[in-house]
Design an enzyme around this catalytic site. Sequence first.
Site, mmCIF file in Angstrom:
data_model
loop_
_atom_site.group_PDB
_atom_site.id
_atom_site.type_symbol
_atom_site.label_atom_id
_atom_site.label_comp_id
_atom_site.label_asym_id
_atom_site.label_seq_id
_atom_site.Cartn_x
_atom_site.Cartn_y
_atom_site.Cartn_z
ATOM 1 N N ARG A 31 1.218 -1.660 -0.025
ATOM 2 C CA ARG A 31 -0.457 0.245 -0.088
ATOM 3 C C ARG A 31 0.825 1.168 -0.205
ATOM 4 O O ARG A 31 0.611 2.301 -0.750
ATOM 5 C CB ARG A 31 -0.759 0.304 0.922
ATOM 6 C CG ARG A 31 -2.029 -0.842 1.277
ATOM 7 C CD ARG A 31 -2.365 -1.547 2.151
ATOM 8 N NE ARG A 31 -4.253 -1.629 2.541
ATOM 9 C CZ ARG A 31 -4.457 -3.096 2.430
ATOM 10 N NH1 ARG A 31 -3.099 -4.063 1.713
ATOM 11 N NH2 ARG A 31 -5.392 -3.883 1.383
ATOM 12 N N SER A 194 -12.126 -9.354 5.988
ATOM 13 C CA SER A 194 -11.192 -8.955 6.134
ATOM 14 C C SER A 194 -11.415 -7.314 6.081
ATOM 15 O O SER A 194 -10.538 -6.428 5.767
ATOM 16 C CB SER A 194 -10.606 -9.067 5.017
ATOM 17 O OG SER A 194 -9.947 -10.312 4.745
ATOM 18 N N GLU A 313 -7.453 -15.114 6.990
ATOM 19 C CA GLU A 313 -5.901 -14.802 6.593
ATOM 20 C C GLU A 313 -4.784 -15.882 7.649
ATOM 21 O O GLU A 313 -3.632 -16.504 7.149
ATOM 22 C CB GLU A 313 -4.828 -13.702 5.690
ATOM 23 C CG GLU A 313 -4.429 -12.586 6.960
ATOM 24 C CD GLU A 313 -4.525 -11.684 6.974
ATOM 25 O OE1 GLU A 313 -2.791 -10.803 7.446
ATOM 26 O OE2 GLU A 313 -4.683 -11.153 6.006
#
Length: 438
Positions: A31, A194, A313
């Site tokens: 990011r 998420s 995850e």
Amino acid sequence: MVLVTFWPAPHVRVPVHATVTLPGSKSITNRALILAALADRPSTLTGALRSRDTNLMIEALRAMGTTIEGEDTTLTVTPPAEFTSAMVDCGLAGTIMRFLPPVAALAHGDVAFDGDEQARVRPLGTILDALRTLGLDIDGNQLPFVVHGTGALRGGPVTIDASGSSQFVSGLLLSAARFEQGVTVNHDGGQLPSMPHIEMTVEMLRRADVRVEAPTDPRKAQTWTVAPGKIRAVDWEVEPDLSNATPFLAAAAVTGGEVSIPHWPRYTTQPGDVIREILVRMGAEARFYDNVLTVRGPERLAGIDIDLHDVGELTPTVAALAALADSPSRLRGIAHLRGHETDRLAALATEINRLGGKVTETEDGLTIVPNPLAGGQWRSYADHRMATAGAIIGLVTPGVEIEDIGTTAKTLPNFVELWESMLDQSGVDRHGEPGAGR
């Protein structure tokens, strides 16, 4: 012909005691690289992760005209005067195939995307159709595809079903300030997975002085608005990757040992932080002192009934823990994992059952009934988290051999060295026998 290699997972007969220092977060690094490439002046990343996923992101941005200097964990990123035509190798990285097409919309020319064979079945229609709605011309609906950039994108409102991946929302938000009208993303579909990753995206955008309106309660309203404007350069300090920490903390839990992770952030948007709560619920002790998280394993590991929708995850680590617990577990809210690097639900059920476990797929997750496990081959499916789940099970199950342990390089290129160092600190040799250090 591809040579398949198997790594003998180290097995221990004593509790693991170690301190493990981990590299930076992949999610934050990629990011930050995107935002730095879009910013108004050069930026520096400190503590950046260097792994297959982040190196592919670096090479893709360089190919599109960004100058990125530094070969270690400190990187200087200079935005290009304009993005250019390029060929982008996505590997198997969702952050590349979903975050970079909006950047490619700003290129002057065509940007072609492709990746690993397994990546060609990953769902991308949501992000590509959204970009078409916002004014972009794209050939293809999954890898390989070509973005026909014109140097600008109209932007505006778009409604998507992001129930398959939160990356569809983050991918649109990261570049939106550079669109002529910004963007308003409305999610209309099943439950968003998420959410902490979207919160991470919003927090990082705000640090770069991007105006973002985000829902205060995403369960009720699921619309995000980014105003057009500059993205301010930020010198990013990248936190350790907390999701990559989970196998090491799990090692303490399954062996009744103690593992410490330095530099654990007190406040973070990383989903991996939830592992603390999960381990405590399964009977371990977790204590936080002076930015060090220490987990002490219990004598007996308890099963867990948990909704992992927001932290999917972590599922491979939790599934490995559950397979070694002394009571049944139910992992819920993770149907979206069927569209990850592999179908993680099917893969976990297949591999644990191959070793003698009792795992059943449900509509949205897994039920795991403990059963004595035996050694055998553990397939990784080119999935880094599948490989580390096998390593956890191998710690207390002799004879586990993991296919292509090198796939961990996707997010943690020195996993084997860190794992073996953990055992060295515990005073055992590479075969798990007590060594001279004990």
